[in-house]
Enzyme design. Structure first.
Site, PDB file in Angstrom:
ATOM      1  N   LYS A   1      -7.541  -5.375  -7.057  1.00  0.00           N
ATOM      2  CA  LYS A   1      -8.208  -5.857  -5.836  1.00  0.00           C
ATOM      3  C   LYS A   1      -9.682  -6.084  -6.130  1.00  0.00           C
ATOM      4  O   LYS A   1     -10.336  -5.216  -6.708  1.00  0.00           O
ATOM      5  CB  LYS A   1      -8.061  -4.804  -4.732  1.00  0.00           C
ATOM      6  CG  LYS A   1      -8.889  -5.063  -3.473  1.00  0.00           C
ATOM      7  CD  LYS A   1      -8.296  -6.164  -2.605  1.00  0.00           C
ATOM      8  CE  LYS A   1      -9.158  -6.426  -1.367  1.00  0.00           C
ATOM      9  NZ  LYS A   1      -9.283  -5.290  -0.462  1.00  0.00           N
TER      10      LYS A   1
ATOM     11  N   ASP B   1      -5.327  -4.000   7.951  1.00  0.00           N
ATOM     12  CA  ASP B   1      -6.670  -3.582   7.526  1.00  0.00           C
ATOM     13  C   ASP B   1      -7.321  -2.589   8.486  1.00  0.00           C
ATOM     14  O   ASP B   1      -8.552  -2.537   8.590  1.00  0.00           O
ATOM     15  CB  ASP B   1      -7.569  -4.830   7.382  1.00  0.00           C
ATOM     16  CG  ASP B   1      -8.777  -4.572   6.488  1.00  0.00           C
ATOM     17  OD1 ASP B   1      -8.732  -3.615   5.689  1.00  0.00           O
ATOM     18  OD2 ASP B   1      -9.768  -5.307   6.601  1.00  0.00           O
TER      19      ASP B   1
HETATM   20 ZN    ZN Z   1     -11.384  -6.875   3.130  1.00  0.00          ZN
HETATM   21 ZN    ZN Z   2      -9.185  -4.158   3.620  1.00  0.00          ZN
END
Ligand code: ZN
Ligand code: ZN
Length: 409
Positions: A186, A319
């Site tokens: 990521k 998220d």
């Molecule tokens: Zn993000």
């Molecule tokens: Zn995130």
């Protein structure tokens, strides 16, 4: 050990319509969709009373270690505190029907292993370790006047990411994360809301750095997921070979066409911006962060339409941070405003399973697949928004053939 789920209407995103079934599960795997009711010694039989049985949900953008909205405070928690605070977050996800999640920054491999071994109750975790960001990027949580080194939080359990600057450091950080069990890499490819000194439009990594991350991931047979919002950031990430495009709130048609041509998957996360706007202040979000929410929130629904028109596959993402985790299912209702029920259902099942590279085991109600299944009231192929109300509609959660929750009468 066998589990027989009788009297079910089977639904997955590939079926034209629900079909009747009696599902036999053995050793955590779906063995038979049309099992007879012959009694067996240690067989547990559950009558679903005609309710829908569908694949367990998969959320492709979570942070299970983010127990507070203020990510800087979260990164400074003692490890034991941060770990203990992640446990109810994981339990909550499973109780909402998410039997697998992709953690895109924070959760270590050991936590995934802990779930597999039954040490913690929660969704299967597909992790990337810590997200990579440049100095002053989206995982640099230092206040503007803080000149201490940025590395001091990076191994903390509660930290979502770490700093890596320049091609060599990016390569080393990616290799370290992969060695430690990351299933993908990521990176932070744009500024962000939750960090204090990076405007949303800032681009997170140079072409050379991003390409290095993509090469390291590819050498390890996997891909890069990038946090990004704006069209220039998306264009750069797509050109560099990034596969998983997180958020994408301020994408434009050209960037979406480029993403579709490369077979990228987008992971919109619209619900977090509703949560931040409505409750951020009360839940301790920094004033610097509150000021940035409008930059990405207003274009959310339009971004879904742009992605759909360009033919970019979309996976389910949320998220959420801190107390807002309980809103995890609301994303279904938000997306249902502009997308087909079937497409939204695929986003949390088949598309998600493919993104985590488990499409031969998860995301379908099929013989030979892992028995991660949920039972719900109603038909999500017709109205996927019913999944947004689990307290009313979710009746059973089965993970690896084990009943984790039942609210059946
Ligand atoms: Zn993000
Ligand atoms: Zn995130």
């Amino acid at each position: 050990m066998q589990l027989l789920l009788t009297n079910a209407l089977l639904v997955d995103a590939t079926m034209a319509e629900p079909r009747y079934g009696n599902v036999l599960i053995e050793n955590g795997v779906i063995r038979d969709l049309d099992a007879r009711r012959a009694p067996a010694e240690d067989r547990n039989v559950v009558d679903l009373g005609g309710r829908t049985l569908m694949p367990g949900l998969i959320d492709c953008h979570v942070h299970v270690v983010a127990s507070m909205m203020n990510l800087s405070a979260n990164a400074q928690l003692p490890d034991a505190t941060a770990m203990l605070r992640s446990l109810p977050i994981m339990r909550g996800m499973l109780a909402r029907g998410f039997t697998t999640v992709r953690d895109v920054g924070g959760a270590p491999y050991a936590l995934a292993e802990g779930v597999e071994q039954g040490l913690a109750e929660g969704p299967r975790l597909v992790v990337c370790g810590k997200a990579l960001s440049k100095t002053g990027g989206h995982t640099d949580f230092r206040a503007r006047a803080d000149t201490h080194d940025p590395y001091r939080w990076q191994n903390r359990f509660g930290a979502l990411g770490r700093i890596a600057d320049g091609v060599d450091e990016v390569r080393r950080a990616a290799r370290q994360e992969l060695r430690q069990g990351a299933r993908f890499i990521k990176i932070m490819a744009n500024g962000g809301v939750g960090s204090p000194t990076d405007p949303v439009a800032w681009i997170g990594y140079s072409v050379d750095e991003m390409t290095a991350a993509v090469q390291e991931a590819a050498d390890a047979q996997t891909y890069v997921a990038a946090h990004l919002y704006t069209a220039p950031a998306i264009q750069r990430a797509v050109q560099c070979g990034v596969h998983s495009l997180e958020h994408c709130n301020v994408i434009d048609a050209e960037a979406a066409v480029a993403a579709a041509a490369k077979g990228c998957v987008a992971v919109p996360t619209l619900v977090i911006f509703e949560a931040l706007a409505q409750d951020g202040e009360r839940l301790g979000l920094l004033p610097e962060s509150m000021a940035k929410i409008g930059d990405v929130r207003n274009s959310g629904l339009a971004s879904l339409e742009i992605l759909r028109k360009a033919g970019v596959a979309m996976a389910y993402g949320t998220d959420l941070l801190g107390e807002a985790h309980e809103r995890q299912c609301e994303e279904f209702a938000i997306r249902a405003q502009v997308l087909d029920s079937r497409d939204v259902l695929s986003s949390a099942t088949t598309v998600a399973a493919k993104l985590i590279r488990m499409e031969d085991k998860l995301g379908l109600v099929r013989e030979g697949f892992l028995a991660d299944l949920i039972a719900v009231e109603g038909n999500p192929l017709e109205d996927v928004a019913l999944l947004a109300a689990p307290s009313r509609n979710l009746k059973l959660v089965v993970q690896a053939g084990q009943i984790r929750h039942s609210w059946l009468p």
